[in-house]
Design a protein around this motif. Structure first.
Motif, PDB file in Angstrom:
ATOM      1  N   GLN A   1       3.082 -64.459 -45.234  1.00 22.10           N
ATOM      2  CA  GLN A   1       3.558 -63.325 -44.443  1.00 22.10           C
ATOM      3  C   GLN A   1       3.071 -62.055 -45.136  1.00 22.10           C
ATOM      4  O   GLN A   1       3.181 -61.935 -46.350  1.00 22.10           O
ATOM      5  CB  GLN A   1       5.091 -63.311 -44.369  1.00 22.10           C
ATOM      6  N   ILE A   2       2.560 -61.150 -44.357  1.00 25.91           N
ATOM      7  CA  ILE A   2       2.080 -59.882 -44.907  1.00 25.91           C
ATOM      8  C   ILE A   2       2.994 -58.781 -44.407  1.00 25.91           C
ATOM      9  O   ILE A   2       3.341 -58.739 -43.222  1.00 25.91           O
ATOM     10  CB  ILE A   2       0.622 -59.626 -44.490  1.00 25.91           C
ATOM     11  N   ARG A   3       3.383 -57.913 -45.315  1.00 24.79           N
ATOM     12  CA  ARG A   3       4.237 -56.784 -44.946  1.00 24.79           C
ATOM     13  C   ARG A   3       3.400 -55.516 -45.024  1.00 24.79           C
ATOM     14  O   ARG A   3       2.723 -55.262 -46.024  1.00 24.79           O
ATOM     15  CB  ARG A   3       5.434 -56.680 -45.889  1.00 24.79           C
ATOM     16  N   LEU A   4       3.454 -54.731 -43.977  1.00 24.85           N
ATOM     17  CA  LEU A   4       2.710 -53.480 -43.949  1.00 24.85           C
ATOM     18  C   LEU A   4       3.149 -52.586 -45.100  1.00 24.85           C
ATOM     19  O   LEU A   4       4.339 -52.436 -45.371  1.00 24.85           O
ATOM     20  CB  LEU A   4       2.918 -52.749 -42.622  1.00 24.85           C
ATOM     21  N   GLY A   5       2.168 -52.006 -45.782  1.00 25.79           N
ATOM     22  CA  GLY A   5       2.453 -51.107 -46.888  1.00 25.79           C
ATOM     23  C   GLY A   5       2.771 -51.815 -48.193  1.00 25.79           C
ATOM     24  O   GLY A   5       3.041 -51.167 -49.193  1.00 25.79           O
ATOM     25  N   ASP A   6       2.766 -53.118 -48.213  1.00 23.25           N
ATOM     26  CA  ASP A   6       3.070 -53.887 -49.418  1.00 23.25           C
ATOM     27  C   ASP A   6       1.862 -54.763 -49.732  1.00 23.25           C
ATOM     28  O   ASP A   6       1.376 -55.490 -48.868  1.00 23.25           O
ATOM     29  CB  ASP A   6       4.308 -54.754 -49.179  1.00 23.25           C
ATOM     30  N   ARG A   7       1.368 -54.686 -50.940  1.00 24.31           N
ATOM     31  CA  ARG A   7       0.163 -55.448 -51.304  1.00 24.31           C
ATOM     32  C   ARG A   7       0.461 -56.902 -51.653  1.00 24.31           C
ATOM     33  O   ARG A   7      -0.444 -57.704 -51.775  1.00 24.31           O
ATOM     34  CB  ARG A   7      -0.537 -54.754 -52.480  1.00 24.31           C
ATOM     35  N   LYS A   8       1.731 -57.220 -51.804  1.00 26.55           N
ATOM     36  CA  LYS A   8       2.100 -58.595 -52.159  1.00 26.55           C
ATOM     37  C   LYS A   8       2.039 -59.489 -50.924  1.00 26.55           C
ATOM     38  O   LYS A   8       2.261 -59.050 -49.807  1.00 26.55           O
ATOM     39  CB  LYS A   8       3.531 -58.645 -52.700  1.00 26.55           C
ATOM     40  N   ASP A   9       1.757 -60.758 -51.187  1.00 23.68           N
ATOM     41  CA  ASP A   9       1.868 -61.772 -50.139  1.00 23.68           C
ATOM     42  C   ASP A   9       3.246 -62.408 -50.270  1.00 23.68           C
ATOM     43  O   ASP A   9       3.747 -62.621 -51.381  1.00 23.68           O
ATOM     44  CB  ASP A   9       0.796 -62.855 -50.308  1.00 23.68           C
ATOM     45  N   TYR A  10       3.832 -62.719 -49.142  1.00 24.34           N
ATOM     46  CA  TYR A  10       5.136 -63.374 -49.103  1.00 24.34           C
ATOM     47  C   TYR A  10       4.969 -64.705 -48.377  1.00 24.34           C
ATOM     48  O   TYR A  10       4.091 -64.855 -47.531  1.00 24.34           O
ATOM     49  CB  TYR A  10       6.159 -62.491 -48.379  1.00 24.34           C
ATOM     50  N   TYR A  11       5.838 -65.648 -48.712  1.00 22.53           N
ATOM     51  CA  TYR A  11       5.715 -66.993 -48.150  1.00 22.53           C
ATOM     52  C   TYR A  11       7.042 -67.454 -47.568  1.00 22.53           C
ATOM     53  O   TYR A  11       8.105 -67.216 -48.150  1.00 22.53           O
ATOM     54  CB  TYR A  11       5.241 -67.970 -49.231  1.00 22.53           C
ATOM     55  N   GLU A  12       6.928 -68.114 -46.401  1.00 27.68           N
ATOM     56  CA  GLU A  12       8.095 -68.742 -45.811  1.00 27.68           C
ATOM     57  C   GLU A  12       7.752 -70.203 -45.535  1.00 27.68           C
ATOM     58  O   GLU A  12       6.589 -70.553 -45.327  1.00 27.68           O
ATOM     59  CB  GLU A  12       8.560 -68.021 -44.554  1.00 27.68           C
ATOM     60  N   ALA A  13       8.776 -71.040 -45.543  1.00 24.84           N
ATOM     61  CA  ALA A  13       8.580 -72.482 -45.385  1.00 24.84           C
ATOM     62  C   ALA A  13       8.492 -72.861 -43.911  1.00 24.84           C
ATOM     63  O   ALA A  13       9.164 -72.284 -43.069  1.00 24.84           O
ATOM     64  CB  ALA A  13       9.730 -73.240 -46.043  1.00 24.84           C
ATOM     65  N   GLU A  14       7.647 -73.857 -43.652  1.00 26.96           N
ATOM     66  CA  GLU A  14       7.616 -74.485 -42.322  1.00 26.96           C
ATOM     67  C   GLU A  14       8.876 -75.333 -42.221  1.00 26.96           C
ATOM     68  O   GLU A  14       9.177 -76.118 -43.114  1.00 26.96           O
ATOM     69  CB  GLU A  14       6.370 -75.360 -42.187  1.00 26.96           C
ATOM     70  N   ASP A  15       9.617 -75.174 -41.146  1.00 23.83           N
ATOM     71  CA  ASP A  15      10.832 -75.961 -41.001  1.00 23.83           C
ATOM     72  C   ASP A  15      10.720 -77.011 -39.899  1.00 23.83           C
ATOM     73  O   ASP A  15      11.684 -77.716 -39.601  1.00 23.83           O
ATOM     74  CB  ASP A  15      12.056 -75.079 -40.778  1.00 23.83           C
ATOM     75  N   ASP A  16       9.539 -77.158 -39.328  1.00 23.72           N
ATOM     76  CA  ASP A  16       9.271 -78.236 -38.378  1.00 23.72           C
ATOM     77  C   ASP A  16       8.721 -79.402 -39.198  1.00 23.72           C
ATOM     78  O   ASP A  16       7.559 -79.409 -39.602  1.00 23.72           O
ATOM     79  CB  ASP A  16       8.269 -77.778 -37.325  1.00 23.72           C
ATOM     80  N   PHE A  17       9.577 -80.377 -39.468  1.00 24.32           N
ATOM     81  CA  PHE A  17       9.192 -81.452 -40.376  1.00 24.32           C
ATOM     82  C   PHE A  17       8.094 -82.339 -39.807  1.00 24.32           C
ATOM     83  O   PHE A  17       7.350 -82.963 -40.560  1.00 24.32           O
ATOM     84  CB  PHE A  17      10.415 -82.271 -40.796  1.00 24.32           C
ATOM     85  N   TRP A  18       7.956 -82.414 -38.500  1.00 23.15           N
ATOM     86  CA  TRP A  18       6.852 -83.170 -37.921  1.00 23.15           C
ATOM     87  C   TRP A  18       5.535 -82.517 -38.331  1.00 23.15           C
ATOM     88  O   TRP A  18       4.588 -83.198 -38.704  1.00 23.15           O
ATOM     89  CB  TRP A  18       6.995 -83.257 -36.404  1.00 23.15           C
ATOM     90  N   LYS A  19       5.471 -81.193 -38.302  1.00 21.34           N
ATOM     91  CA  LYS A  19       4.262 -80.480 -38.742  1.00 21.34           C
ATOM     92  C   LYS A  19       4.001 -80.730 -40.228  1.00 21.34           C
ATOM     93  O   LYS A  19       2.863 -80.898 -40.641  1.00 21.34           O
ATOM     94  CB  LYS A  19       4.389 -78.978 -38.485  1.00 21.34           C
ATOM     95  N   VAL A  20       5.073 -80.736 -41.010  1.00 21.01           N
ATOM     96  CA  VAL A  20       4.927 -80.983 -42.449  1.00 21.01           C
ATOM     97  C   VAL A  20       4.362 -82.378 -42.686  1.00 21.01           C
ATOM     98  O   VAL A  20       3.393 -82.553 -43.434  1.00 21.01           O
ATOM     99  CB  VAL A  20       6.288 -80.809 -43.176  1.00 21.01           C
ATOM    100  N   ILE A  21       4.941 -83.386 -42.035  1.00 20.08           N
ATOM    101  CA  ILE A  21       4.471 -84.762 -42.206  1.00 20.08           C
ATOM    102  C   ILE A  21       3.022 -84.902 -41.741  1.00 20.08           C
ATOM    103  O   ILE A  21       2.212 -85.563 -42.394  1.00 20.08           O
ATOM    104  CB  ILE A  21       5.395 -85.757 -41.466  1.00 20.08           C
ATOM    105  N   LYS A  22       2.683 -84.271 -40.616  1.00 16.97           N
ATOM    106  CA  LYS A  22       1.292 -84.331 -40.134  1.00 16.97           C
ATOM    107  C   LYS A  22       0.340 -83.746 -41.170  1.00 16.97           C
ATOM    108  O   LYS A  22      -0.723 -84.305 -41.424  1.00 16.97           O
ATOM    109  CB  LYS A  22       1.133 -83.569 -38.815  1.00 16.97           C
ATOM    110  N   GLY A  23       0.720 -82.629 -41.760  1.00 15.64           N
ATOM    111  CA  GLY A  23      -0.128 -82.016 -42.776  1.00 15.64           C
ATOM    112  C   GLY A  23      -0.319 -82.917 -43.983  1.00 15.64           C
ATOM    113  O   GLY A  23      -1.427 -83.070 -44.497  1.00 15.64           O
ATOM    114  N   VAL A  24       0.763 -83.539 -44.419  1.00 19.51           N
ATOM    115  CA  VAL A  24       0.685 -84.452 -45.569  1.00 19.51           C
ATOM    116  C   VAL A  24      -0.152 -85.673 -45.205  1.00 19.51           C
ATOM    117  O   VAL A  24      -1.031 -86.090 -45.972  1.00 19.51           O
ATOM    118  CB  VAL A  24       2.103 -84.868 -46.041  1.00 19.51           C
TER     119      VAL A  24
END
Length: 188
Positions: free
Chosen positions: A75-98
């Motif tokens: 996640q990118i916040r305007l005016g902030d140079r840091k990157d932020y991260y949020e978790a995927e909460d759709d476990f089917w997507k998580v399992i597919k990725g793994v």
């Protein structure tokens, strides 16, 4: 924060460490996912380092791996140079990725190894083997390795089918809603 909530959070993160290790990923990667997953707001790398107690370099590389697996999103916040991260909460997507990641790496390696071993067994069982051969043991190895080869091929096909079915489902939904959108746009 309430001590019971702190204990529950720590226990959950330890569980994520164990699950990560079980799937063949670093334990720290599981802890990082658990930390991000339990955060109501996206976390910066610095916050993750502080909360999980892993080096900045390790957090950075594990977060990139989690992104590749589709387990976290930047996640990118305007005016902030840091990157932020949020978790995927759709476990089917998580399992597919793994599964997609594991299929590409582990199944291919396992199949190559079994195939190469079968070639060696065939060579050892062949006429004129330098060691004189052991046809009974070679036949036993061949049977066992062919069973394993069939299993890996079946498992590979199951994973590929699951991924293809999900893609088909997404494409069908997209076409369905795409046609409705196109039709409504034409009628305006």
């Amino acid at each position: 924060m309430d001590s019971d909530l702190i204990a529950a959070r720590e226990e959950f993160i330890q569980g994520m460490r164990r699950i990560s290790h079980f799937w063949g990923f670093p334990k720290a990667m599981g802890a990082i996912y658990g930390d991000i997953y339990l955060s109501p707001d996206p976390l910066s790398l610095e916050e993750i380092v502080e909360q999980v107690g892993v080096t900045t370099g390790a957090v950075s590389s594990h977060v990139r791996a989690l992104e590749r697996l589709g387990m976290v999103h930047k996640q990118i916040r305007l005016g902030d140079r840091k990157d932020y991260y949020e978790a995927e909460d759709d476990f089917w997507k998580v399992i597919k990725g793994v599964l997609r990641e594991r299929e590409q790496q582990e199944f291919d390696l396992a199949l190559r190894t079994v195939n190469h071993s079968l070639v060696r067994v065939d060579q050892a069982a062949g006429e004129g083997s330098p060691e004189g051969g052991n046809p009974e043991l070679a036949a036993f190895y061949k049977q066992r390795m062919e069973n394993m080869q069939r299993f890996f091929n079946s498992l590979d096909n199951i994973v590929a089918t699951l991924l293809a079915l999900d893609n088909l489902r997404l494409n069908s939904v997209s076409k369905l809603f795409g046609s409705k959108t196109d039709a409504s746009a034409k009628s305006e």
